[in-house]
Design a protein around this motif. Structure first.
Motif, PDB file in Angstrom:
ATOM      1  N   SER A 100      40.065 -54.012   6.334  1.00  0.00           N
ATOM      2  CA  SER A 100      40.707 -53.221   7.695  1.00  0.00           C
ATOM      3  C   SER A 100      41.741 -52.253   6.895  1.00  0.00           C
ATOM      4  CB  SER A 100      41.379 -54.304   8.581  1.00  0.00           C
ATOM      5  OG  SER A 100      42.500 -54.561   8.200  1.00  0.00           O
ATOM      6  N   GLU A 101      42.013 -51.135   7.930  1.00  0.00           N
ATOM      7  CA  GLU A 101      42.784 -50.319   7.480  1.00  0.00           C
ATOM      8  C   GLU A 101      44.225 -50.639   7.472  1.00  0.00           C
ATOM      9  OE1 GLU A 101      42.392 -46.995  10.382  1.00  0.00           O
ATOM     10  OE2 GLU A 101      40.424 -46.379   9.730  1.00  0.00           O
ATOM     11  N   ASP A 102      44.540 -51.792   8.085  1.00  0.00           N
ATOM     12  CA  ASP A 102      46.018 -52.277   8.349  1.00  0.00           C
ATOM     13  C   ASP A 102      46.354 -53.378   7.355  1.00  0.00           C
ATOM     14  OD1 ASP A 102      46.231 -50.629  10.409  1.00  0.00           O
ATOM     15  OD2 ASP A 102      45.440 -52.168  11.763  1.00  0.00           O
ATOM     16  N   ASP A 103      45.292 -53.992   6.481  1.00  0.00           N
ATOM     17  CA  ASP A 103      45.505 -54.951   5.833  1.00  0.00           C
ATOM     18  C   ASP A 103      44.601 -55.111   4.518  1.00  0.00           C
ATOM     19  OD1 ASP A 103      46.429 -57.561   5.124  1.00  0.00           O
ATOM     20  OD2 ASP A 103      45.587 -58.734   6.473  1.00  0.00           O
ATOM     21  N   CYS A 104      45.060 -55.542   3.243  1.00  0.00           N
ATOM     22  CA  CYS A 104      44.375 -55.678   2.220  1.00  0.00           C
ATOM     23  C   CYS A 104      44.082 -56.858   1.818  1.00  0.00           C
ATOM     24  CB  CYS A 104      45.370 -55.320   0.918  1.00  0.00           C
ATOM     25  SG  CYS A 104      46.252 -56.409   0.453  1.00  0.00           S
ATOM     26  N   GLY A 105      42.800 -56.888   1.052  1.00  0.00           N
ATOM     27  CA  GLY A 105      42.122 -58.025   0.787  1.00  0.00           C
ATOM     28  C   GLY A 105      40.568 -57.796   0.415  1.00  0.00           C
ATOM     29  N   TRP A 106      39.872 -58.783   0.210  1.00  0.00           N
ATOM     30  CA  TRP A 106      38.455 -58.707  -0.348  1.00  0.00           C
ATOM     31  C   TRP A 106      37.509 -59.460   0.608  1.00  0.00           C
ATOM     32  CZ3 TRP A 106      42.865 -58.966  -2.581  1.00  0.00           C
ATOM     33  CH2 TRP A 106      43.408 -58.230  -3.486  1.00  0.00           C
ATOM     34  N   LEU A 107      36.329 -59.462   0.697  1.00  0.00           N
ATOM     35  CA  LEU A 107      35.305 -60.054   1.161  1.00  0.00           C
ATOM     36  C   LEU A 107      34.457 -60.566   0.262  1.00  0.00           C
ATOM     37  CD1 LEU A 107      34.344 -57.792   4.286  1.00  0.00           C
ATOM     38  CD2 LEU A 107      36.013 -59.526   3.998  1.00  0.00           C
ATOM     39  N   LEU A 108      34.309 -61.923   0.238  1.00  0.00           N
ATOM     40  CA  LEU A 108      33.358 -62.610  -0.762  1.00  0.00           C
ATOM     41  C   LEU A 108      32.117 -63.072   0.295  1.00  0.00           C
ATOM     42  CD1 LEU A 108      36.019 -64.329  -2.698  1.00  0.00           C
ATOM     43  CD2 LEU A 108      35.369 -61.948  -3.008  1.00  0.00           C
ATOM     44  N   ALA A 109      30.971 -62.578   0.132  1.00  0.00           N
ATOM     45  CA  ALA A 109      30.081 -63.129   1.084  1.00  0.00           C
ATOM     46  C   ALA A 109      28.777 -63.574   0.461  1.00  0.00           C
ATOM     47  CB  ALA A 109      29.397 -62.011   1.693  1.00  0.00           C
ATOM     48  N   GLN A 110      28.258 -64.639   0.766  1.00  0.00           N
ATOM     49  CA  GLN A 110      26.941 -65.201   0.595  1.00  0.00           C
ATOM     50  C   GLN A 110      26.238 -65.631   1.884  1.00  0.00           C
ATOM     51  OE1 GLN A 110      26.765 -68.852  -1.465  1.00  0.00           O
ATOM     52  NE2 GLN A 110      28.968 -69.318  -1.312  1.00  0.00           N
ATOM     53  N   GLY A 111      25.318 -64.767   2.027  1.00  0.00           N
ATOM     54  CA  GLY A 111      24.595 -64.824   3.541  1.00  0.00           C
ATOM     55  C   GLY A 111      25.633 -64.728   4.838  1.00  0.00           C
ATOM     56  N   ASP A 112      25.357 -65.802   5.649  1.00  0.00           N
ATOM     57  CA  ASP A 112      26.224 -65.525   6.998  1.00  0.00           C
ATOM     58  C   ASP A 112      27.777 -66.362   6.739  1.00  0.00           C
ATOM     59  OD1 ASP A 112      24.186 -64.406   8.250  1.00  0.00           O
ATOM     60  OD2 ASP A 112      23.618 -66.622   8.840  1.00  0.00           O
ATOM     61  N   ALA A 113      27.923 -66.796   5.358  1.00  0.00           N
ATOM     62  CA  ALA A 113      29.209 -67.279   5.111  1.00  0.00           C
ATOM     63  C   ALA A 113      30.150 -66.284   4.211  1.00  0.00           C
ATOM     64  CB  ALA A 113      29.264 -68.595   4.298  1.00  0.00           C
ATOM     65  N   VAL A 114      31.237 -65.884   4.927  1.00  0.00           N
ATOM     66  CA  VAL A 114      32.152 -64.939   4.203  1.00  0.00           C
ATOM     67  C   VAL A 114      33.517 -65.659   3.871  1.00  0.00           C
ATOM     68  CG1 VAL A 114      33.215 -62.426   4.352  1.00  0.00           C
ATOM     69  CG2 VAL A 114      30.742 -63.171   5.276  1.00  0.00           C
ATOM     70  N   LEU A 115      33.910 -65.462   2.695  1.00  0.00           N
ATOM     71  CA  LEU A 115      35.322 -65.928   2.447  1.00  0.00           C
ATOM     72  C   LEU A 115      36.315 -64.580   2.087  1.00  0.00           C
ATOM     73  CD1 LEU A 115      37.228 -68.320   1.957  1.00  0.00           C
ATOM     74  CD2 LEU A 115      36.848 -67.981  -0.454  1.00  0.00           C
ATOM     75  N   LYS A 116      37.446 -64.583   2.977  1.00  0.00           N
ATOM     76  CA  LYS A 116      38.110 -63.613   3.075  1.00  0.00           C
ATOM     77  C   LYS A 116      39.433 -63.892   2.111  1.00  0.00           C
ATOM     78  CE  LYS A 116      36.948 -61.210   7.309  1.00  0.00           C
ATOM     79  NZ  LYS A 116      37.471 -60.669   8.639  1.00  0.00           N
ATOM     80  N   VAL A 117      39.838 -63.195   1.073  1.00  0.00           N
ATOM     81  CA  VAL A 117      40.884 -63.225   0.389  1.00  0.00           C
ATOM     82  C   VAL A 117      41.909 -62.188   0.877  1.00  0.00           C
ATOM     83  CG1 VAL A 117      41.915 -63.660  -1.924  1.00  0.00           C
ATOM     84  CG2 VAL A 117      39.636 -64.312  -1.545  1.00  0.00           C
ATOM     85  N   LEU A 118      43.223 -62.632   1.581  1.00  0.00           N
ATOM     86  CA  LEU A 118      43.847 -61.673   2.450  1.00  0.00           C
ATOM     87  C   LEU A 118      45.432 -61.575   1.453  1.00  0.00           C
ATOM     88  CD1 LEU A 118      42.919 -62.423   5.969  1.00  0.00           C
ATOM     89  CD2 LEU A 118      41.985 -60.431   4.459  1.00  0.00           C
ATOM     90  N   CYS A 119      45.803 -60.513   1.677  1.00  0.00           N
ATOM     91  CA  CYS A 119      47.249 -60.313   0.866  1.00  0.00           C
ATOM     92  C   CYS A 119      48.656 -60.328   1.404  1.00  0.00           C
ATOM     93  CB  CYS A 119      47.119 -58.777   0.149  1.00  0.00           C
ATOM     94  SG  CYS A 119      45.847 -58.430  -0.796  1.00  0.00           S
TER      95      CYS A 119
END
Length: 746
Positions: A100-119
């Motif tokens: 998002s514009e307000d937060d840093c992080g990364w989206l790790l996706a496999q299909g419908d499952a997404v793991l967000k690593v947020l800062c």
């Protein structure tokens, strides 16, 4: 309802970590097809996130050297194999940095499952089909009693339940409990999940402490002891989670046919002749059963001066004659054993010198364990099963006993091994307490099933440890002879099923508990419940056998025991299915119907395999309430009436009935009446088929291939030749050669 004791917050002590440091400010380091790497520069740590399988993320955190050692030791490789059946990743990961514009992080996706690593702050979030289902509260490292340790904090919603984590006699929701993995009384296992759509498996042989909203009502804290934090995060429904968990950690071998029959447990102090007379009486009175389980102490073990097994002459004077008597009664034998040698024998001294026994670090001598029931109260030393020669010898001697007629060993090896004992492989403390019962069960399974293709056989034990589900099967708890005892047995089975263990063997009462609570009504209700389970045993004490009751009760016992044998093709089919899916025989409402919160409240009901909803009667009287889960239609096996799900019913259930409902679209295949499994005709295992509405699903049934195909509003089924078919009301059956057509009645 039974409460949370003995594993609740007040009973189990806290195990605090020292110098706890929160991980913060992750930096993206690298990505590849199945893994993303992050760095925590301030703490000198790295984190690997791997797409281990569809819907499964593996999260590892530690120093670079710990995560990727130059040359892993042979022992480290063995430990990994004991825990994981599949080490390599088979998923693919898509990595993007825009959160998002307000937060840093990364989206790790496999299909419908997404793991967000947020800062800001560092946290992990699991999203499934666009919904947030799990989020970490914190991740920290510190020092524990056995070296480096980690603490993972997980946010819980106010009404969120957590299931799994091993056996419990109380509520299946583990919230409000604290468990320590290497404390025997905790009965803990390393899988946890929520109906919201997440699951966690903590991959370690070291100590795990689960604080499930004890210190903080909104946080589930897990302390993980080891150099590397290694956690698998699952996304999906509970059945998908257990499927992936068992594929990852290993699935059960098949039990074979005779263990599916009813067992008879010898009472402690009873002679072999006494229990054989009881067995002969049961045969004469036409009560079906298949196996005789001998009581402690062990009836076979090492000789005093030689590493060969011998049978205890005081228990079984003539093994061959005993086997002939068992064969005449069409019975298999199960008997207790233990992986040790008695103190004060020549063999104890010899193996102490060789280093084949567990040695006390301080004295340098073999540790002597206090006597127990299996050793007849005599002190003993434990074989060091991490020593490959000691392991091989014990397993080979067990195979010799199997070749001499032993049907199944019974082994309890989850002992209180004190700190300060180090095995040859270097294991000590909580790691040694964890792996010892694992190695004992593995050695026994190698002995019983290792030379068969496919592997088949059972090891009876109450021991719990990581990957316990690989070994069929689990013995139920010793319980009281009252209504609470029946509920205790059921709740333990459902809790184990929630934890990935596919089958529990119930015990109908206990010879060691007061007997005055076992009324005829309770006996019949308990028996009926046990019939609709993976399996159960009768107790060979007069007050707990059908013959001690009136004629009406004895006839009801025959009725339910005959039902057990008719159900055998279905129940064994469920267990064979567990070899492929990991799903348990008895499935809790939360596991089977995660989208129906109302069903979770009815936590002593269960789904037996995919087709039958069972509601045991756990209190006196014929009136009971049953909840039919929403989104399904259900057929009452006793009346043939159809009900829509999402409703609760008042049911009248006499002692010859049990509230059981067939799931619409499924079938129940029944076998013939038999006195033991030896009477089963392998060419005709089935006798009758009950249909619940229009068949849509191929039935679960042992060693049979029955296939359902739908076309133009009708179902076409192959594999039902010669069977009697009972369709639901409004359907008709037409046969044409090997094919059966089910269609709407005109």
């Amino acid at each position: 309802m039974i409460g949370h004791t003995p594993e609740d917050c007040a009973v189990t002590p806290k195990l605090e970590l020292d110098a706890l440091t929160q991980l913060s400010d992750p930096e993206f380091a690298d990505a590849r097809s199945s893994r993303a790497d992050f760095a925590f520069e301030a703490q000198g740590l790295r984190m690997w996130v791997e797409a281990h399988a569809p819907g499964v993320f593996r999260i590892r955190c530690g120093s670079s050297d710990a995560l990727s050692p130059e040359k892993p030791s042979a022992r480290a490789k063995a430990h990994a194999e004991w825990l994981l059946a599949r080490e390599e990743a088979v998923g693919e990961l898509s990595v993007s940095s825009a959160v998002s514009e307000d937060d840093c992080g990364w989206l790790l996706a496999q299909g419908d499952a997404v793991l967000k690593v947020l800062c800001n702050p560092f946290r992990l979030e699991l999203w499934l089909s666009g919904e947030l289902v799990w989020q970490s509260w914190s991740l920290a490292q510190g020092e524990g009693p056995e070296g480096r340790a980690w603490q993972l904090g997980i946010d819980l919603d106010p009404d969120e339940a957590v299931y799994g984590l091993g056996a419990t006699p109380g509520e299946l929701d583990r919230r409000g409990q604290r468990l320590v993995s290497d404390l025997r009384d905790s009965r803990a296992l390393p899988l946890a999940w929520s109906p919201r759509g997440w699951g966690l498996y903590f991959n370690t042989l070291g100590r795990l402490v689960h604080d499930v909203a004890c210190d903080d009502e909104q946080v589930y804290r897990v302390q993980f002891h080891g150099n590397v934090l290694d956690v698998f995060l699952f996304a999906g429904e509970p059945s998908e989670i257990i499927n992936q968990y068992s594929a990852l950690t290993g699935r059960a071998g098949q039990p074979g046919l005779w263990p599916m029959g009813v067992w008879l447990e010898q009472t402690p102090g009873q002679t072999l002749d006494d229990v054989l007379r009881i067995a002969a009486g049961l045969r004469e009175e036409r009560y079906p059963f298949d196996a005789l389980q001998l009581a402690a102490p062990a009836v076979y073990g090492f000789q005093q001066d030689k590493p060969g097994f011998e049978w205890n002459a005081a228990r079984i004077p003539d093994v061959r004659a005993a086997q002939q008597k068992l064969q005449a009664l069409s019975l298999q034998m199960a008997a207790p054993t233990f992986p040790g040698v008695l103190q004060g024998t020549e063999l104890f001294d010899e193996w102490e010198d060789r280093g084949w026994l567990l040695i006390d670090d301080e004295s340098g001598e073999a540790h002597v364990f206090a006597g127990n029931d299996v050793t007849g109260g005599k002190p003993f030393g434990l074989l060091d099963l991490t020593h490959k020669d000691a392991y091989r010898l014990w397993s080979e001697r067990q195979r010799q006993a199997v070749d001499e007629g032993l049907g199944a060993p019974v082994c309890l090896a989850q002992l209180d091994i004190p700190d300060g004992i180090t095995a040859r492989g270097g294991e000590t403390g909580s790691v040694l307490r964890t792996i010892y019962p694992m190695l004992a069960r593995k050695a026994l399974f190698d002995a019983v099933a290792g030379h068969r293709t496919p592997q088949e056989g059972v090891i009876l034990s109450t021991d719990l440890f990581p990957a316990v589900q690989r070994f069929a099967w689990q013995q139920g708890p010793d319980v009281t002879n009252d209504w609470a005892g029946a509920e205790h047995s059921l709740r333990t089975a459902l809790a184990l099923g929630n934890s990935g263990v596919p089958a529990q063997m119930h015990r109908l009462g206990s010879a060691g508990a007061p007997l005055d609570g076992m009324t005829p009504e309770l006996y019949v209700r308990w028996l009926a419940m046990s019939v609709f389970s993976a399996n159960f045993s009768l107790q060979a004490t007069e007050a707990l056998l059908p013959g001690s009751f009136d004629e009406a009760t004895r006839e009801l016992a025959r009725h339910w025991l005959q039902w057990r044998y008719r159900l055998t093709p279905y129940v064994l089919g469920i267990i064979e299915d567990a070899v492929r899916t990991g799903l348990p025989v008895q499935r809790s409402m939360a596991q089977a119907f995660p989208a129906d919160p109302q069903a979770h409240v009815w936590d002593t009901q269960y789904l037996l395999g995919p087709a039958l909803l069972v509601a045991p009667v756990l209190q006196p009287g014929e009136q009971t309430r049953v909840y039919l889960p929403a989104g399904e239609a259900w057929w009452d096996l006793n009346t043939g009436w159809r009900y829509e799900g999402g409703t609760a019913l008042n049911v009248t259930a006499g002692l010859d009935t049990l509230p059981i409902f067939g799931r619409e679209g499924h079938m129940l295949c029944l076998g013939p009446v038999a006195q033991h499994t030896g009477e089963f005709n392998s060419a005709r295992l089935l006798d009758e088929v009950w249909m619940f509405g229009m068949p849509e699903h191929s039935p679960v049934v042992m060693r049979n291939k029955i296939r359902v195909m739908q076309m133009q509003g009708s179902s076409y089924i192959k594999g039902l030749e010669g069977l009697r078919i009972l369709p639901s009301e409004g359907l008709e059956v037409k046969r044409r050669g090997a094919e059966v057509r089910i269609s709407r009645a005109r």
